[in-house]
Design an enzyme around this catalytic site. Structure first.
Site, PDB file in Angstrom:
ATOM      1  N   GLY A 196       0.845  -1.190   0.000  1.00  0.00           N
ATOM      2  CA  GLY A 196       0.000   0.000   0.000  1.00  0.00           C
ATOM      3  C   GLY A 196       0.871   1.226   0.000  1.00  0.00           C
ATOM      4  O   GLY A 196       2.087   1.138  -0.168  1.00  0.00           O
ATOM      5  N   HIS A 197       0.260   2.384   0.195  1.00  0.00           N
ATOM      6  CA  HIS A 197       1.015   3.630   0.137  1.00  0.00           C
ATOM      7  C   HIS A 197       1.265   4.237   1.517  1.00  0.00           C
ATOM      8  O   HIS A 197       1.669   5.377   1.627  1.00  0.00           O
ATOM      9  CB  HIS A 197       0.301   4.641  -0.763  1.00  0.00           C
ATOM     10  CG  HIS A 197       0.266   4.230  -2.207  1.00  0.00           C
ATOM     11  ND1 HIS A 197      -0.265   5.015  -3.206  1.00  0.00           N
ATOM     12  CD2 HIS A 197       0.707   3.108  -2.838  1.00  0.00           C
ATOM     13  CE1 HIS A 197      -0.151   4.388  -4.376  1.00  0.00           C
ATOM     14  NE2 HIS A 197       0.426   3.230  -4.161  1.00  0.00           N
ATOM     15  N   GLY A 198       0.966   3.488   2.583  1.00  0.00           N
ATOM     16  CA  GLY A 198       1.216   4.001   3.923  1.00  0.00           C
ATOM     17  C   GLY A 198      -0.006   4.681   4.515  1.00  0.00           C
ATOM     18  O   GLY A 198      -1.126   4.522   4.039  1.00  0.00           O
TER      19      GLY A 198
END
Ligand SMILES: *[C@@H]1O[C@H](CO)[C@@H](O)[C@H](O)[C@H]1NC(C)=O
Ligand SMILES: *[C@@H]1O[C@H](CO)[C@@H](O)[C@H](O)[C@H]1NC(C)=O
Ligand SMILES: *[C@@H]1O[C@H](CO)[C@@H](O)[C@H](O)[C@H]1NC(C)=O
Length: 357
Positions: free
Chosen positions: A238-240
């Site tokens: 994911g992107h955090g």
């Protein structure tokens, strides 16, 4: 004959008790649960009955070992009781192809609105089967959110799993006092805009002990949100976890009191981010990054790129121990940051004032 008749009357009586007591089982409203038949109408009838019933907690029961096909559906409040529990033990699926959606431009699949004391709990799964939307390369605005919850104060979500949302999995909008725990959100790493949880215009939120593996932000906190604690999240791919993007089109945006603690980021493109739009002058202050440990595959492991007009103020970076996966020392990029760090080695070039601990 007499005995059989008595038993049959007793069974009828029991069923009657279950249907019209505190539990509203969708099967008693003619849901089929075969994964093929559209059960939306049965769900809405069960909801209307549960929502309209007097008394304490009403339970909408979605039983295990069944799969219910649901078209875009709105579960509308307010309800008569102070709390409504949705016991999700079975599986709910969306139509498998976009063309089969009854409302293909629907912005959401399952929506709850204006229900106070809403509790969504259970070991069940919602599977929005979003891949047909991803494959069409539709813009994010043309793809639905799996579970949209708006204007629901005292909301609790626990235990459930959401798979393959066409866009973000869960939206929390204009809700006050929310606890989300032990949930699982899954979508492929490559799926577009499949954020885990998006929060906007909401306050007093706890999100904890959950696993989020998607193609975009695990959790994104947007404008109008405050007092948000996020802990024990396993994020990645994911992107955090992100605050923002704030200030789109120069609009005023405010987010405050966000605490992200004891989270793990594994195979994420970022860790904890604050995102603002380039043209806007969003003011960022009192940000602490403490005890971030791990490895980065990207040489630019730490980036604090702040606005020239407002700067980022009172930034503390302590206990930062980030190395590159190949053993190298990562690069720290800083622009217009006012703050301090006890990590004299790594953060040397970031702050003008370095305090040594
Ligand atoms: C979040 O944590 C802070 C600090 O521990 C606490 O003061 C605050 O009340 C918590 N917020 C919520 C919504 O529980
Ligand atoms: C990170 O994820 C990978 C692949 O999903 C897994 O093999 C690995 O054990 C995870 N690492 C940690 C520290 O959890
Ligand atoms: C550095 O710290 C000193 C003493 O705390 C303070 O007076 C000064 O304004 C700081 N300078 C910057 C650029 O932050």
């Amino acid at each position: 004959m007499k005995t059989i008749l008595d038993i049959s009357i007793l069974i009828n009586f029991l069923c009657f008790g279950i249907v019209y007591g505190q539990n509203y089982n969708v099967l008693n409203f003619d849901a089929k649960g075969d994964g093929q038949t559209d059960d939306s109408k049965a769900f809405l009838q069960a909801w209307t009955a549960a929502c309209g019933g007097d008394g304490d907690i009403k339970t909408l029961l979605i039983p295990s070992d069944k799969t219910f096909l649901l078209q875009p559906t709105v579960f509308q409040g307010p309800c008569k009781s102070s709390s409504i529990k949705v016991q999700l033990d079975g599986a709910i699926v969306a139509p498998s192809e976009k063309v089969a959606w009854s409302d293909p431009i629907s912005r959401m699949w399952i929506k709850f609105s204006t229900v106070s004391g809403l509790i969504i709990v259970g070991s069940g799964t919602i599977d929005s089967r979003g891949s047909s939307f991803w494959e069409l390369n539709l813009k994010a605005s043309q793809r639905p959110t799996a579970l949209h919850i708006s204007k629901c104060d005292n909301l609790r979500i626990n235990g459930i799993t959401s798979i393959d949302s066409p866009k973000n999995h869960i939206s929390i909008k204009t809700c006050n006092t929310v606890a989300i725990s032990n949930i699982n959100l899954f979508a492929p790493e490559t799926s577009p805009n499949t954020d885990g949880i998006d929060i906007s215009d909401s306050t007093n939120i706890n999100i904890f002990d959950s696993t989020i593996q998607t193609g975009d932000d695990c959790i994104a906190i947007n404008s109008g949100s405050s007092n948000i604690n996020i802990t024990g999240i396993n994020c990645g791919p994911g992107h955090g976890i992100s605050v923002g993007s704030l200030g789109a089109g120069g609009a005023e945006a405010k987010v405050s009191d966000v605490h992200v603690t004891h989270c793990t980021f594994n195979q994420t493109t970022n860790g904890a981010r604050i995102k603002t739009w380039l043209e806007s002058s969003v003011a960022i202050s009192n940000v602490k990054y403490v005890d971030f440990r791990g490895t980065s595959s990207n040489k630019n492991a730490i980036t604090l790129k702040c606005s020239e007009t407002t700067h980022c103020i009172d930034v503390v970076m302590d206990g930062i121990d980030i190395t590159m996966a190949n053993g190298g020392k990562p690069k720290v990029n800083c622009q217009y940051v006012d703050g301090e760090s006890s990590d004299t080695d790594l953060m040397r070039d970031c702050f003008k004032n370095i305090t040594s601990s």
